[in-house]
Structures are given as structure tokens and as C-alpha cells.
Design an enzyme around this catalytic site. Structure first.
Site, PDB file in Angstrom:
ATOM      1  N   PRO A  71       6.414  -1.699  -3.737  1.00 35.70           N
ATOM      2  CA  PRO A  71       5.262  -1.361  -2.911  1.00 35.70           C
ATOM      3  C   PRO A  71       5.333   0.055  -2.320  1.00 35.70           C
ATOM      4  CG  PRO A  71       5.959  -3.586  -2.457  1.00 35.70           C
ATOM      5  CD  PRO A  71       7.020  -2.974  -3.336  1.00 35.70           C
ATOM      6  N   TYR A  72       6.529   0.491  -1.942  1.00 34.79           N
ATOM      7  CA  TYR A  72       6.682   1.861  -1.437  1.00 34.79           C
ATOM      8  C   TYR A  72       6.332   2.860  -2.542  1.00 34.79           C
ATOM      9  CZ  TYR A  72       8.745   6.129   0.402  1.00 34.79           C
ATOM     10  OH  TYR A  72       8.940   7.418   0.828  1.00 34.79           O
ATOM     11  N   CYS A  73       6.895   2.637  -3.737  1.00 32.34           N
ATOM     12  CA  CYS A  73       6.597   3.516  -4.863  1.00 32.34           C
ATOM     13  C   CYS A  73       5.097   3.549  -5.150  1.00 32.34           C
ATOM     14  CB  CYS A  73       7.367   3.057  -6.109  1.00 32.34           C
ATOM     15  SG  CYS A  73       9.159   3.151  -5.952  1.00 32.34           S
TER      16      CYS A  73
ATOM     17  N   SER B  92       2.640   2.942  -3.048  1.00 34.11           N
ATOM     18  CA  SER B  92       1.903   3.637  -1.988  1.00 34.11           C
ATOM     19  C   SER B  92       2.018   5.148  -2.148  1.00 34.11           C
ATOM     20  CB  SER B  92       2.386   3.190  -0.598  1.00 34.11           C
ATOM     21  OG  SER B  92       3.668   3.706  -0.281  1.00 34.11           O
ATOM     22  N   LYS B  93       3.185   5.617  -2.561  1.00 31.13           N
ATOM     23  CA  LYS B  93       3.363   7.059  -2.745  1.00 31.13           C
ATOM     24  C   LYS B  93       2.649   7.547  -4.003  1.00 31.13           C
ATOM     25  CE  LYS B  93       5.560   8.095   0.981  1.00 31.13           C
ATOM     26  NZ  LYS B  93       5.031   9.062   1.963  1.00 31.13           N
TER      27      LYS B  93
END
Length: 167
Positions: free
Chosen positions: A132-134, A136-137
Site C-alpha cells: 500500500p505504501y508503494c 500510494s507513492k
């Protein structure tokens, strides 16, 4: 990243406006000249409007907006609570857009105005337990591209920084 940027810009003689949800997180910058502090929750439109209005009243312009706020939610994607996922997207993706929207008038009056979005190498290199972090970025990188093209006719440069691991 934000503290290091604030220190360097201040050392170069720039007037720096440092913001944070909790002002005590900026305590390491308190004794540096050229830095003023605002409490700002980038996920709260009222907080954004109050901050931007105060900058408008005090300075009348903004030369550089650096969207540095971000949160990593790590763990198995299939197990991350959805409320945490939504909060991450709100901070990492929606907030930079909200800050740009609120700052456009001030940026249009700035000297060689720039928007700097802090992305991540994780936006191009997906790793397990950071999906999810990847994502979002990666989404921020796409929005940055769109903003760069859309704001160029107004003389506002939009820049993406993609750092790797940081201390």
C-alpha cells in the site's frame, strides 16, 4: 527529510515556514533563524485553510511548497486494516493535492514558484510488506506528472523527489 530541508533553506537565508501536526516534533529547529512554525494537519481542510490564510496575510506569496508529509503502513497487504490504508492514502496522496489547491494563489505570486512532492523509490520498486505504501507513492508520482503539465502554463514548476532509504 523535512527537518533537513528546513535547516538547509534557513542556512541559505530563506524564510522557512515549517509545519507539523504536533509542533513539538519541530523542537530541533526552534533555535534556527529564518524558521517560523505552524501547526498543520494536512488531512484537515480547515487546518490547511487557516495556515494558508495566515501565510497570505504575513507574506502575500509562496515561492516553494514542499509536500513532505507521509506515513508508511507496513505489513502483509491482505491484513492491513482498511482504516489505516485510507489514512495512508489521505496523507500520502490526497494531502499533497489539497495543499497545491489551497496554495495556488500564493504560488502564482511567488518568485519562480515551485511545488516539490516527496515521492519515494518505493513508487517505482514495489517490495513485499509495503504494497500500500508503494502504491500510494506510485499514485503520487502520476499526480505529480499531471500537475507538472497542468501548472507549467502558469509558470509553476512541479518537481518530484524520489529518495531511497533515509536515516
Amino acid at each position: 527529510i523535512g527537518a533537513a530541508l528546513a535547516r538547509e533553506f534557513a542556512a541559505q537565508g530563506c524564510q522557512v515556514i515549517a509545519t507539523a501536526r504536533r509542533l513539538e516534533s519541530l523542537d530541533s529547529l526552534k533555535n534556527i533563524n529564518n524558521i517560523i512554525f505552524y501547526e498543520l494537519d494536512v488531512t484537515d481542510i480547515n487546518s490547511i485553510q487557516i495556515c494558508i490564510q495566515d501565510i497570505q496575510d504575513k507574506f502575500g506569496k509562496l515561492d516553494i511548497l514542499i509536500n513532505n508529509a507521509g506515513i508508511p503502513i507496513m505489513g502483509p497487504t491482505a491484513e492491513i486494516p482498511l482504516d489505516e490504508l485510507r489514512q495512508q492514502w489521505e496523507v500520502n496522496l490526497t494531502a499533497p493535492v489539497a495543499m497545491v489547491q489551497a496554495s495556488l494563489d500564493l504560488l502564482s505570486k511567488g518568485d519562480q514558484p515551485k511545488v516539490v512532492n516527496i515521492g519515494s523509490v518505493s513508487g517505482i520498486l514495489t517490495t513485499p510488506f509495503a504494497g500500500p505504501y508503494c502504491a500510494s507513492k506510485a499514485a503520487l508520482h502520476c499526480l505529480n506528472d499531471a500537475l507538472r503539465m497542468e501548472l507549467a502554463p502558469f509558470g509553476i514548476q512541479v518537481i518530484l523527489v524520489q529518495p531511497g532509504g533515509i536515516q
